[in-house]
Design an enzyme around this catalytic site. Structure first.
Site, PDB file in Angstrom:
ATOM      1  N   THR A   1      42.475 -18.904 -27.520  1.00  0.00           N
ATOM      2  CA  THR A   1      43.548 -18.319 -28.051  1.00  0.00           C
ATOM      3  C   THR A   1      43.229 -17.931 -29.801  1.00  0.00           C
ATOM      4  OG1 THR A   1      44.871 -19.566 -26.682  1.00  0.00           O
ATOM      5  CG2 THR A   1      45.806 -18.949 -28.622  1.00  0.00           C
TER       6      THR A   1
ATOM      7  N   GLY B   1      46.697 -25.007 -22.376  1.00  0.00           N
ATOM      8  CA  GLY B   1      48.115 -24.654 -22.346  1.00  0.00           C
ATOM      9  C   GLY B   1      49.096 -25.473 -21.653  1.00  0.00           C
TER      10      GLY B   1
HETATM   11  N1  GLY Z   1      46.452 -22.077 -24.909  1.00  0.00           N
HETATM   12  C1  GLY Z   1      46.286 -20.808 -24.199  1.00  0.00           C
HETATM   13  C2  GLY Z   1      46.507 -20.965 -22.831  1.00  0.00           C
HETATM   14  O1  GLY Z   1      46.519 -22.062 -22.290  1.00  0.00           O
HETATM   15  O2  GLY Z   1      47.053 -19.929 -22.335  1.00  0.00           O
END
Ligand code: GLY
Length: 319
Positions: A179, A233
């Protein structure tokens, strides 16, 4: 009163291979400079965040915009968010396809709708309404992203059942996450953050991680500061990582200690790894990561600071 502006940028916390290391450092430097130039001429933190994130979305080295990873169906689904710390307005999109700059679409959600998050088909329909630049999937996908997907899917098919062959569970130990994110403080004292991602390779179609979720993928409040997060995430969402850091700063903790405290908590509580970039409302930065590497850069007083490996902190004049 005009304040000294500052911008801090990350290009994702993960096991960045040597082949992408230089490109990642260069990419965060270019993004930080682009955003800083915007701040130096007196434009807003929101403008600087959008410009810096667009720079990384257009750079194929990062998993956001061009360069986004593929889901289990071999398609690209992207998430992005932006927040204005002066009024707590935010906008986000999730599972959006074929959009060159999801961060600009997120900004349109913030500024042109009454909503905070629009997903999937509805987000793509909104993109048409606002004239967002569209790219065919083959122009969003890099050779690296395609190769990573093919290798992961081949591995999965040898070890999983028929259903999980198609929609494998995510394994955050073995997968990269990169990200991109930015926090900026402008000359008026306003703070904004943005985060943008293609998510994780071979994710279940429709899966949304932390990035577009306020309090998880980031937070910005002029009263305290701003945060953008990266990493696994599902772990980040469980501990509301950005909100956690913001609360620590609210209680008087400096940005660096707050970053280290919150990521250590995430590691212990949910065994998750990741990284953050942080500013407090006095313009002090913090950055930390519990993955192998994270490309980061920040600029204040015309001095660029940057690094990739744990403990690294290089600096140079930007002019
Ligand atoms: N941090 C990005 C995702 O897990 O989508």
């Amino acid at each position: 009163m005009s304040l000294e502006p500052i911008i801090i940028v990350h290009g994702g916390a993960w096991a960045i291979p040597d082949s992408l290391a230089d490109g990642s450092v260069r990419g965060v430097q270019v993004a930080a400079k682009a955003g800083y130039d915007v701040l130096r001429i007196g434009r807003s933190a929101v403008d600087a965040v959008e410009v810096a994130i667009m720079s990384m979305e257009d750079d194929p080295v990062f998993d956001a915009g061009v360069g986004s990873v593929l889901n289990a169906d071999g398609e690209v689904e992207m998430d992005a968010v932006i927040m204005n710390g002066s009024n707590l307005k935010s906008g986000a999109v999730a599972c959006v396809q074929n959009i060159k700059n999801p961060i600009s679409l997120a900004r349109a959600v913030m500024e042109k709708t009454d909503h905070t998050l629009i997903v999937g088909k509805g987000a793509n329909r909104f993109a048409q309404e606002v004239g967002a630049v569209v790219l065919p999937t083959d122009q969003l996908v890099t050779k690296t992203a395609r190769k990573e997907w093919e290798e992961l899917m081949k591995f999965r098919t040898t070890v999983t059942t028929l259903f999980s062959q198609r929609y494998p569970p995510t394994d955050h130990v073995n997968q990269g996450h990169d990200t991109v994110g930015v926090v900026a403080l402008d000359t008026q004292g306003n703070i904004a953050f943005g985060t943008s991602t293609g998510g994780i390779t071979a994710k279940r179609p429709g899966r949304v991680g932390d990035s577009p979720i306020i309090g998880a993928g980031g937070y910005a409040d002029n009263m305290t500061g701003g945060v953008s997060t990266t990493g696994h995430g599902e772990s980040i969402a469980k501990v509301c990582l950005a909100s956690h850091i913001n609360h620590l700063m609210e209680r008087g903790m400096d940005p660096q200690t707050a970053s280290e405290t919150a990521l250590s908590f995430m590691a212990v509580r949910v065994q998750g790894s990741g990284g953050v970039v942080v500013l407090n409302n006095c313009g002090n930065p913090g950055k930390y990561f519990t993955t192998e590497r994270m490309a980061w850069a920040w600029i204040k007083d015309d001095i660029l600071h940057y690094g990739l490996n744990p403990g690294e902190d290089f600096s140079e004049n930007v002019h």
